[in-house]
Design a protein around this motif. Structure first.
Motif, mmCIF file in Angstrom:
data_model
loop_
_atom_site.group_PDB
_atom_site.id
_atom_site.type_symbol
_atom_site.label_atom_id
_atom_site.label_comp_id
_atom_site.label_asym_id
_atom_site.label_seq_id
_atom_site.Cartn_x
_atom_site.Cartn_y
_atom_site.Cartn_z
ATOM 1 N N ALA A 3 0.816 -1.208 0.000
ATOM 2 C CA ALA A 3 0.000 0.000 0.000
ATOM 3 C C ALA A 3 0.858 1.269 0.000
ATOM 4 O O ALA A 3 0.340 2.362 0.249
ATOM 5 N N GLY A 4 2.157 1.140 -0.257
ATOM 6 C CA GLY A 4 3.010 2.311 -0.316
ATOM 7 C C GLY A 4 3.614 2.723 1.002
ATOM 8 O O GLY A 4 4.121 3.832 1.144
ATOM 9 N N ALA B 162 -12.795 -2.459 -11.204
ATOM 10 C CA ALA B 162 -13.032 -3.445 -10.147
ATOM 11 C C ALA B 162 -12.301 -4.748 -10.427
ATOM 12 O O ALA B 162 -11.812 -5.406 -9.501
ATOM 13 N N GLU B 163 -12.220 -5.129 -11.690
ATOM 14 C CA GLU B 163 -11.568 -6.395 -12.021
ATOM 15 C C GLU B 163 -10.090 -6.355 -11.654
ATOM 16 O O GLU B 163 -9.554 -7.293 -11.061
ATOM 17 N N PHE B 164 -9.416 -5.259 -11.997
ATOM 18 C CA PHE B 164 -8.007 -5.108 -11.641
ATOM 19 C C PHE B 164 -7.839 -5.067 -10.129
ATOM 20 O O PHE B 164 -6.965 -5.736 -9.563
ATOM 21 N N THR B 165 -8.660 -4.291 -9.454
ATOM 22 C CA THR B 165 -8.527 -4.112 -8.009
ATOM 23 C C THR B 165 -8.727 -5.416 -7.263
ATOM 24 O O THR B 165 -8.015 -5.713 -6.288
ATOM 25 N N ALA B 166 -9.698 -6.208 -7.698
ATOM 26 C CA ALA B 166 -10.019 -7.451 -7.001
ATOM 27 C C ALA B 166 -9.169 -8.629 -7.455
ATOM 28 O O ALA B 166 -9.341 -9.746 -6.967
ATOM 29 N N ASP B 167 -8.227 -8.386 -8.347
ATOM 30 C CA ASP B 167 -7.445 -9.489 -8.916
ATOM 31 C C ASP B 167 -6.442 -10.071 -7.921
ATOM 32 O O ASP B 167 -6.098 -11.251 -8.008
ATOM 33 N N SER B 168 -5.961 -9.260 -6.968
ATOM 34 C CA SER B 168 -4.958 -9.742 -6.015
ATOM 35 C C SER B 168 -4.972 -8.851 -4.785
ATOM 36 O O SER B 168 -5.470 -7.716 -4.817
ATOM 37 N N TRP B 169 -4.378 -9.363 -3.719
ATOM 38 C CA TRP B 169 -4.258 -8.544 -2.506
ATOM 39 C C TRP B 169 -3.369 -7.325 -2.763
ATOM 40 O O TRP B 169 -3.661 -6.232 -2.266
ATOM 41 N N ASP B 170 -2.289 -7.490 -3.512
ATOM 42 C CA ASP B 170 -1.425 -6.346 -3.796
ATOM 43 C C ASP B 170 -2.191 -5.247 -4.521
ATOM 44 O O ASP B 170 -2.068 -4.061 -4.187
ATOM 45 N N ASN B 171 -2.999 -5.621 -5.524
ATOM 46 C CA ASN B 171 -3.784 -4.617 -6.230
ATOM 47 C C ASN B 171 -4.794 -3.954 -5.307
ATOM 48 O O ASN B 171 -4.967 -2.727 -5.321
ATOM 49 N N LEU C 93 -4.821 -3.576 -2.004
ATOM 50 C CA LEU C 93 -4.204 -2.699 -1.006
ATOM 51 C C LEU C 93 -3.668 -1.433 -1.651
ATOM 52 O O LEU C 93 -3.810 -0.329 -1.103
ATOM 53 N N TRP C 94 -3.058 -1.570 -2.818
ATOM 54 C CA TRP C 94 -2.495 -0.400 -3.491
ATOM 55 C C TRP C 94 -3.588 0.573 -3.907
ATOM 56 O O TRP C 94 -3.517 1.774 -3.608
ATOM 57 N N VAL C 95 -4.617 0.081 -4.570
ATOM 58 C CA VAL C 95 -5.686 0.959 -5.049
ATOM 59 C C VAL C 95 -6.441 1.575 -3.876
ATOM 60 O O VAL C 95 -6.665 2.794 -3.824
ATOM 61 N N THR C 96 -6.854 0.765 -2.923
ATOM 62 C CA THR C 96 -7.723 1.239 -1.849
ATOM 63 C C THR C 96 -7.065 2.315 -1.004
ATOM 64 O O THR C 96 -7.680 3.345 -0.695
ATOM 65 N N PHE C 97 -5.793 2.122 -0.634
ATOM 66 C CA PHE C 97 -5.207 2.995 0.369
ATOM 67 C C PHE C 97 -4.301 4.085 -0.188
ATOM 68 O O PHE C 97 -4.004 5.046 0.517
ATOM 69 N N THR C 98 -3.882 3.985 -1.458
ATOM 70 C CA THR C 98 -3.115 5.092 -2.028
ATOM 71 C C THR C 98 -4.012 6.109 -2.726
ATOM 72 O O THR C 98 -3.591 7.242 -2.958
ATOM 73 N N ARG C 99 -5.237 5.729 -3.071
ATOM 74 C CA ARG C 99 -6.100 6.618 -3.868
ATOM 75 C C ARG C 99 -7.236 7.214 -3.056
ATOM 76 O O ARG C 99 -8.183 7.740 -3.631
ATOM 77 N N SER C 100 -7.144 7.147 -1.755
ATOM 78 C CA SER C 100 -8.238 7.682 -0.934
ATOM 79 C C SER C 100 -7.706 8.480 0.236
ATOM 80 O O SER C 100 -6.659 8.169 0.801
ATOM 81 N N ASP C 101 -8.419 9.525 0.565
ATOM 82 C CA ASP C 101 -8.197 10.315 1.773
ATOM 83 C C ASP C 101 -9.308 9.939 2.750
ATOM 84 O O ASP C 101 -10.499 9.987 2.381
ATOM 85 N N PRO C 102 -8.987 9.540 3.981
ATOM 86 C CA PRO C 102 -10.035 9.017 4.868
ATOM 87 C C PRO C 102 -11.245 9.929 5.023
ATOM 88 O O PRO C 102 -12.393 9.474 4.912
ATOM 89 N N ALA C 103 -11.033 11.212 5.290
ATOM 90 C CA ALA C 103 -12.173 12.089 5.548
ATOM 91 C C ALA C 103 -12.951 12.408 4.282
ATOM 92 O O ALA C 103 -14.183 12.438 4.276
ATOM 93 N N THR C 104 -12.252 12.661 3.192
ATOM 94 C CA THR C 104 -12.923 13.033 1.941
ATOM 95 C C THR C 104 -13.579 11.831 1.279
ATOM 96 O O THR C 104 -14.662 11.954 0.691
ATOM 97 N N ASP C 105 -12.954 10.666 1.375
ATOM 98 C CA ASP C 105 -13.341 9.542 0.519
ATOM 99 C C ASP C 105 -13.982 8.373 1.263
ATOM 100 O O ASP C 105 -14.168 7.308 0.669
ATOM 101 N N THR C 106 -14.315 8.543 2.522
ATOM 102 C CA THR C 106 -15.071 7.516 3.227
ATOM 103 C C THR C 106 -16.539 7.928 3.288
ATOM 104 O O THR C 106 -16.874 9.007 3.807
ATOM 105 N N TYR C 107 -17.384 7.094 2.747
ATOM 106 C CA TYR C 107 -18.834 7.302 2.760
ATOM 107 C C TYR C 107 -19.450 6.145 3.546
ATOM 108 O O TYR C 107 -18.743 5.193 3.915
#
Length: 610
Positions: free
Chosen positions: A351-352, A531-540, A542-556
């Motif tokens: 996740a960087g 979604a297909e790329f993101t769900a393809d592996s744990w590495d994908n 973790l990388w997509v979910t936590f590098t591309r989101s800001d907790p306050a802005t991007d949590t709904y």
């Protein structure tokens, strides 16, 4: 074996068949970095490029490319350093094991640098433009030093005890830098040189800086070691290197490692900045151009037979992953001492590193309660966010050891499943908004500013996690729902179109629609571009979910609510799409990759390696 300089290390790696020479002409523009990355990914050897276009200096790469090789390099001192760190974690250990005493005393002696009047580093001078001009990615703003050892001293406390040795990237060319006279010095937030720079600015004086390249391998590890404040990295370099590091000291100048391969001497004028970047970085994206300090170059020194070591960075794992793994093994026993109540931490490389920190802590505040709930864990989380490099973490997820003594945060799938089973989404999410964040993370509301969140989980399970894709009706623009792991779903969303620091009405509408479905078994839903790329592996994932989101802005949230400024929901939805304001992701150059493939043909230097 004790390595007093880089050459002795490279010679030993070659003798033990852990290094391959590449004598064919190699371009430092894109090609050298592409080769290094491919060889690293294959678990291959260290590399010595003997014929580098545009420079007379050889280049070495992938020196620390495997954990086994890193341990091999420090095999002569590793047990002694482990004993020193164990003694700090458990002082009683020293009394119990007298056999450790001689090694500890010798290690302590080696921490002290040795002043000398001359050394190999003083043999020759050159210029910035004659150095290898490494460019790793197509959009990089110029040539960079990727393994620089940047040395400075406190203006108010000069000397080794007030020194800092850090690895801050150095831009050699491009942008507005004057050729051979200026280089860019990019140091991120919460770095030791920043305190020295602040002192110099307050005094309205120049800050002298030396940039070392090469030299004893121990200095490279020391420069990135997360040492407690007040402990100089030069001291650790001596202990890990197994000898007192000889330092050439000329009157009125900063010291220079006698066995360094190169040294760029200069100073930072107070108040002078210029644009630095873009540069492909270890989160897997470009860090864009921003104003950073400028170093005025006074002199460039190099030893006879100097070799320029380098690495390249990109989406993890990369060579710096091995640095992190090695340091973790060295410092694991110190975690409870530095962070009271915390037993284990894991800055997740996939996740960087800084975007995601997992931790196992204690929950002992109310041991007589009928049901555990996060209390001490919140203290643990705030402690992690309050000191050392863990303070740069963005998502901090903690679980109580009392719920599962065998739980390890290094088993990411099991750890996240344990947390999601127990997370009370109406109570256990704790946001810190408009605070400092990692300079390289562009998901926040501005450079160096964004939010953080604690997920704290303790007690008995609150839900049974879903294990199959449920029936879903999605609003326009959202598609391709994927079951990823127990309790976790991934959806594709429309392209993001909102400005920075703004909630997306499309995400809020998605939550209203999803609230009508039975998603009690899915506390975490991630919306991605693919979604297909993101769900393809744990590495994908973790990388997509936590590098591309800001907790306050991007949590709904489904059924989201705010009560007395505390936010909660029944299932949370993380917007992990690339945003309009994000830096672009790193993409390899197909033509260069084809040339790398050709180096692996029979009779070529990488045959059988990649």
């Amino acid at each position: 074996m004790i390595y007093r300089n880089l050459k002795s290390c490279l010679d030993d790696l070659e003798r033990t068949k852990q290094l391959v020479r590449i004598d064919e002409p190699i371009d430092p523009y894109i090609a050298a970095g592409a080769i290094q990355r491919r060889v690293f990914q294959a678990g291959g050897p260290a590399l010595l490029f003997t014929n580098v276009r545009g420079t007379k200096f050889p280049m070495a790469a992938n020196i620390f490319g495997t954990l086994a090789r890193t341990k091999f390099i420090f095999r002569a001192t590793l047990r002694r350093v482990e004993a020193m760190l164990s003694a700090k974690a458990d002082p009683a250990l020293v009394l119990k094991k007298p056999a450790l005493w001689p090694g500890l005393a010798l290690g302590a002696w080696h921490t002290l640098p040795k002043t000398v009047s001359d050394g190999p580093i003083m043999a020759h001078t050159t210029s910035i433009s004659q150095l290898p001009q490494l460019v790793s990615w197509p959009m990089d703003g110029g040539a960079y030093v990727t393994l620089p050892l940047v040395y400075s001293e406190s203006p108010s406390k000069p000397g080794y005890m007030g020194s800092n040795l850090g690895m801050y990237r150095i831009q050699l060319s491009g942008n507005e830098f004057e050729k051979d006279r200026e280089v860019g010095l990019h140091y991120q937030i919460h770095r030791g040189i920043g305190y020295h720079h602040a002192e110099a600015i307050a005094r309205k004086t120049r800050l002298p800086v030396n940039i070392f390249v090469g030299g004893p391998p121990a200095m490279t590890l020391a420069a990135i070691m997360p040492l407690p404040e007040g402990i100089a990295e030069m001291l650790f370099a001596g202990a890990l290197g197994g000898h007192r590091v000889p330092m050439v000291k000329r009157p009125g100048e900063l010291p220079i490692p006698a066995e360094a391969d190169f040294c760029i001497r200069g100073y930072i004028d107070p108040g002078v900045q210029k644009p630095e970047g873009p540069f492909g970085d270890h989160l897997g994206y470009y860090s864009l151009a921003h104003d950073f300090p400028v170093m005025q170059v006074s002199e460039v020194l190099h030893r006879e037979g100097a070799v320029w070591p380098f690495t390249t960075v990109g989406r993890p794992p990369q060579e710096d992953t091995m640095f992190g793994a090695f340091i973790h093994e060295l410092t694991a026993e110190l975690v409870p001492q530095v962070f009271g109540g915390v037993h284990e931490v894991h800055a997740v490389d996939a996740a960087g590193v800084h975007p995601l920190l997992l931790a196992v802590g204690s929950e002992r505040y109310v041991p007589y309660a009928g049901e555990r709930q996060p209390q001490e864990l919140i203290t643990n989380g705030l402690s992690l966010l309050g000191t050392t490099q863990t303070s740069l973490s963005k998502y901090v997820i903690l679980a109580a050891r009392e719920d599962d003594p065998d739980l390890s945060c290094h088993d990411v799938p099991r750890f996240l499943g344990h947390v999601l089973e127990r997370l009370d989404l109406s109570r256990d999410l704790h946001f810190i908004t408009r605070t400092t964040m990692d300079t390289l993370d562009y998901s926040g509301i501005s450079l160096n500013q964004g939010s953080k969140v604690l997920w704290t989980a303790a007690g008995s399970p609150k839900r049974e996690l879903g294990t199959a894709l449920p029936a879903l009706i999605l609003p326009d623009g959202f598609s391709n729902p994927r079951f990823f792991a127990p309790g976790m779903l991934v959806l594709s969303g429309p392209a993001h179109a909102q400005p920075r620091d703004t909630h997306d009405p499309a995400m809020e509408n998605l939550c209203q629609v999803l609230a009508k479905a039975d998603l009690r078994g899915f506390p975490l839903i991630v919306v991605a571009d693919d979604a297909e790329f993101t769900a393809d592996s744990w590495d994908n994932f973790l990388w997509v979910t936590f590098t591309r989101s800001d907790p306050a802005t991007d949590t709904y949230g489904l059924n989201g609510f705010t009560h007395c400024k505390h936010w909660g929901c029944t299932s949370m939805v993380v917007d992990a799409r690339l945003k309009t304001y994000h830096a672009p992701a790193l993409v390899s150059v197909a033509e260069i990759e084809k040339r790398v493939d050709e180096l692996a043909l029979p009779g070529r230097p990488l045959y059988g390696i990649i």
